[in-house]
Design an enzyme around this catalytic site. Structure first.
Site, short mmCIF file in Angstrom:
data_model
loop_
_atom_site.label_atom_id
_atom_site.label_comp_id
_atom_site.label_asym_id
_atom_site.label_seq_id
_atom_site.Cartn_x
_atom_site.Cartn_y
_atom_site.Cartn_z
N GLY A 34 0.85 -1.18 0.00
CA GLY A 34 0.00 0.00 0.00
C GLY A 34 0.88 1.23 0.00
O GLY A 34 2.09 1.14 -0.20
N THR A 35 0.26 2.38 0.23
CA THR A 35 1.01 3.62 0.24
C THR A 35 1.94 3.68 1.45
O THR A 35 3.00 4.28 1.40
CB THR A 35 0.02 4.81 0.34
OG1 THR A 35 -1.15 4.45 -0.41
CG2 THR A 35 0.62 6.07 -0.22
N PHE A 36 1.50 3.06 2.53
CA PHE A 36 2.26 3.22 3.77
C PHE A 36 2.96 1.97 4.24
O PHE A 36 3.55 1.95 5.30
CB PHE A 36 1.32 3.73 4.88
CG PHE A 36 0.60 5.00 4.50
CD1 PHE A 36 1.30 6.19 4.39
CD2 PHE A 36 -0.76 4.99 4.21
CE1 PHE A 36 0.65 7.36 4.03
CE2 PHE A 36 -1.41 6.15 3.85
CZ PHE A 36 -0.70 7.34 3.75
N SER A 38 4.53 -2.34 3.19
CA SER A 38 4.64 -3.55 2.37
C SER A 38 4.36 -4.70 3.31
O SER A 38 4.82 -4.69 4.45
CB SER A 38 6.04 -3.69 1.80
OG SER A 38 6.28 -2.64 0.90
N VAL A 39 3.60 -5.68 2.82
CA VAL A 39 3.29 -6.82 3.67
C VAL A 39 3.89 -8.08 3.04
O VAL A 39 3.74 -8.32 1.84
CB VAL A 39 1.76 -6.97 3.87
CG1 VAL A 39 1.45 -8.15 4.80
CG2 VAL A 39 1.17 -5.70 4.46
N LYS A 57 4.15 -6.85 8.37
CA LYS A 57 3.83 -5.54 7.78
C LYS A 57 4.96 -4.57 8.08
O LYS A 57 5.17 -4.19 9.24
CB LYS A 57 2.49 -5.03 8.33
CG LYS A 57 2.06 -3.70 7.73
CD LYS A 57 0.60 -3.37 8.05
CE LYS A 57 0.19 -2.03 7.46
NZ LYS A 57 -1.24 -1.76 7.59
N ASP A 144 -11.22 2.95 6.68
CA ASP A 144 -10.84 2.41 5.37
C ASP A 144 -11.39 1.00 5.18
O ASP A 144 -10.67 0.09 4.76
CB ASP A 144 -9.31 2.44 5.23
CG ASP A 144 -8.85 2.39 3.77
OD1 ASP A 144 -9.69 2.61 2.87
OD2 ASP A 144 -7.66 2.12 3.53
P1 ADP Z 1 -1.83 -1.16 3.80
O1 ADP Z 1 -1.95 -0.20 4.92
O2 ADP Z 1 -0.58 -1.01 3.04
O3 ADP Z 1 -3.06 -1.23 2.96
P2 ADP Z 1 -2.72 -3.67 4.98
O4 ADP Z 1 -2.60 -3.87 6.45
O5 ADP Z 1 -4.08 -3.38 4.46
O6 ADP Z 1 -1.65 -2.59 4.52
O7 ADP Z 1 -2.17 -4.94 4.23
C1 ADP Z 1 -2.06 -4.97 2.82
C2 ADP Z 1 -2.45 -6.33 2.30
O8 ADP Z 1 -1.59 -7.33 2.87
C3 ADP Z 1 -3.86 -6.78 2.66
O9 ADP Z 1 -4.80 -6.31 1.72
C4 ADP Z 1 -3.72 -8.28 2.62
O10 ADP Z 1 -3.81 -8.76 1.29
C5 ADP Z 1 -2.31 -8.50 3.12
N1 ADP Z 1 -2.34 -8.77 4.57
C6 ADP Z 1 -2.27 -7.86 5.56
N2 ADP Z 1 -2.32 -8.46 6.75
C7 ADP Z 1 -2.41 -9.78 6.53
C8 ADP Z 1 -2.51 -10.94 7.36
N3 ADP Z 1 -2.48 -10.85 8.69
N4 ADP Z 1 -2.61 -12.15 6.76
C9 ADP Z 1 -2.60 -12.25 5.43
N5 ADP Z 1 -2.51 -11.21 4.59
C10 ADP Z 1 -2.42 -9.99 5.12
MG MG Z 2 -5.00 -1.88 3.37
#
Ligand code: ADP
Ligand code: MG
Ligand code: ZN
Length: 530
Positions: A34-36, A38-39, A57, A144
């Site tokens: 995302g913008t903020f 990487s996962v 994350k 969000d």
């Molecule tokens: P951002 O703030 O960058 O949007 P998110 O917390 O929404 O970050 O995470 C981005 C993506 O990573 C999610 O849409 C999902 O696909 C994946 N993700 C995040 N947390 C998990 C998790 N606990 N288990 C599996 N996938 C995850």
């Molecule tokens: Mg997100």
């Protein structure tokens, strides 16, 4: 998940930035960006010898420390229960923070949207509302809510609300750091408290910390060993190819101005702000008469003194774009923003998450994602008006202290008709002559199979050709036209009125009367789920 050269480099950088990660995890690939943040998907060997997957994350180093700590506090206090993602651990080195969460393998919303049964859609909504009730009880406004932040494992029927990166607190929030954020925003920004955060941030929940297996872990894993599926597709691969119901189109919403009602007086924001904004100039028009010039003038003489130029044009005019802006939280994703967010209502509540849940329900019922797809707030509001009605919008806006002007009267749409029309449920009865229902049905189905192209609409449904309806009488009950295996009604032919009633309540234009998560969970639609 994405692997490959670039990602390998990124993972290496992560290991260097936060060396503790390498000691415990083998990072397999990226699952979201995302913008903020990487996962990443990572694996660790537990003390028991079991290997377990985690989501890591990595927040961008420029994130404000209080913001990061607040996200973490939401996860630790409200998470781990009722479909809200929990947290296992958190690492920090310098300005790099990595939040370790249990990994939930999940389906990409748009990939499964068309194959979900009505029952599944209902369960999805129930579980989403459960998560919202949980966080709202803690005084957290997520801000969000959208499918990529609500993980769904269809096979296991598991759900998790993630991403508190934009969360805000209600006035009585139990999340202390959300209060701090609020105070910071109101007052001047106080000194960074990064230095008060020590090395690794302990998490006050049973922390499953795998034993440190160092480099040896790495040898046990290769990218080919585990296939985590499609996770994070929306964020990572640029999303769906599906058409939204709306594109970028203006429906002649003139403007949104603060309501003149002195009781609900809204502080106008500084006019200089609008005046200094860059406006696109139209080159073909002499400089003096450009919209830019008009807009500048409009801005400098106050926001409401000019007649706008939107009418019958497919764009919001520069006068409207130049109107002084009120400062109010508007984070989130355009298609999911509530009317009070779009109109910059200063006191926003947990009701904004409920609206977003309503938009998800609208997608589920209509089979369309994204449902709304406007790039700016004015157009987003115009799109909402076409569904909820212009008078209704004007009326509701008045309730929360805004005046919305709309040049065209747009009637509210019947939600069932809208969703069924978009989903193209096989509701059209096949016209069959009363004298030989069965014979005719067989004949029709044979013809359908022969002429799939001409018969299929939206790849899933069959509709009889227009002229057949004249030659036959309708019989009761209707024979649902189906291409075997492709158009199983899956319950979509019998969506109860309760579903549309709940949708209507979630998408109440007025946040003060909009249904709450708690109330929605006892809605008659969920009678056999609770
Ligand atoms: P951002 O703030 O960058 O949007 P998110 O917390 O929404 O970050 O995470 C981005 C993506 O990573 C999610 O849409 C999902 O696909 C994946 N993700 C995040 N947390 C998990 C998790 N606990 N288990 C599996 N996938 C995850
Ligand atoms: Mg997100
Ligand atoms: Zn205008």
């Amino acid at each position: 998940m994405v692997g490959g050269g670039d990602v390998t480099g990124e993972i290496e950088k992560l290991y260097v930035a936060v060396p503790q990660v390498r000691n415990i995890f083998y990072v397999m690939g990226k699952i979201g960006e995302g913008t903020f943040s990487s996962v990443y998907l990572a694996v660790a060997r537990l003390k028991s010898g079991e290997d377990r997957k985690f989501a890591l994350k990595h927040l961008i180093p420029t994130s404000h420390p209080t913001r990061i700590a607040a996200e973490l506090q939401c996860l630790t206090l409200a998470g781990g229960e009722d479909n809200v993602m929990g947290v296992k651990y958190c690492f920090r080195k310098n300005d790099h923070v990595v939040i370790v969460m249990p990994y939930l393998e999940h389906d990409c919303f748009v990939d499964i949207l068309h194959s979900l049964s009505f029952q599944e859609a209902k369960e999805y909504m129930y579980n989403l509302l459960k998560a919202l009730r949980r966080i709202h009880q803690f005084g957290i406004v997520h801000r969000d809510v959208k499918p990529s932040n609500f993980l769904y494992n269809r096979r296991l029927k598991q759900y998790a609300l993630v991403d508190f990166g934009l969360a805000q607190g209600t006035p009585d929030t139990q999340i202390e750091l959300l209060k701090v954020l609020q105070a910071k925003k109101q007052g001047s920004c106080s000194q960074s408290n990064l230095h008060t955060m020590s090395g690794n941030i302990p998490v006050p929940r049973e922390v499953v910390l795998p034993s440190s297996t160092k480099q040896s872990v790495k040898r046990h894993w290769s990218h080919s060993q585990i296939n985590p599926g499609n996770n994070g597709k929306e964020g990572l691969l640029g999303g769906s190819t599906q058409r939204s119901v709306f594109g970028e189109r203006n429906f002649n919403v003139h403007s949104v101005v603060p309501e003149a009602n002195p009781e609900k007086k809204i502080k106008p924001s500084k006019i200089t702000e609008a005046a200094s904004r860059k406006l696109p100039a139209r080159k073909s028009v002499p400089a003096k008469n450009t919209s830019e010039g008009v807009a500048r003038k409009a801005a400098s003489t106050g926001p409401t003194s000019q007649t706008c130029e939107c009418y019958a044009r497919d764009q919001v005019c520069n006068i409207c774009l130049a109107r002084s802006r009120q400062v109010a939280p508007r984070a989130g994703t355009p298609g999911f923003r509530a009317p009070e967010v779009l109109t910059k209502c200063p006191n926003q509540t947990t009701a904004i998450d409920i609206w977003s849940a309503g938009i998800i329900f609208l997608s589920l019922l209509s089979g369309r994602y994204h449902f709304f797809n406007a790039g700016d707030d004015m157009n987003a509001l115009a799109q909402i008006m076409t569904i909820r009605g212009s008078r209704e919008t004007v009326q509701a806006a008045k309730q929360f202290g805004k005046t919305v002007l709309c040049s065209k009267d747009l009637p509210a749409k019947d939600l069932r008709a809208l969703c069924e029309g978009l989903r193209q449920v096989c509701l059209t009865p096949i016209p069959v002559p009363e004298y030989d229902v069965q014979k005719q049905r067989t004949a029709l189905q044979t013809r359908m199979l022969e002429n799939q192209d001409g018969w299929f609409r939206d790849e899933t449904c069959v509709t009889p050709p227009a002229n057949t309806s004249q030659s036959f009488n309708y019989t009761s009950p209707p024979a649902y036209s189906m291409h075997p295996g492709q158009c199983a009604p899956n319950g979509w032919d019998k969506v109860p009125d309760e579903a549309y009633h709940l949708l209507d309540r979630l998408l109440d234009m007025n946040p003060a009367t909009r249904i709450t998560a708690e109330e929605a969970l006892s809605h008659p639609l969920f009678i056999n789920l609770s």
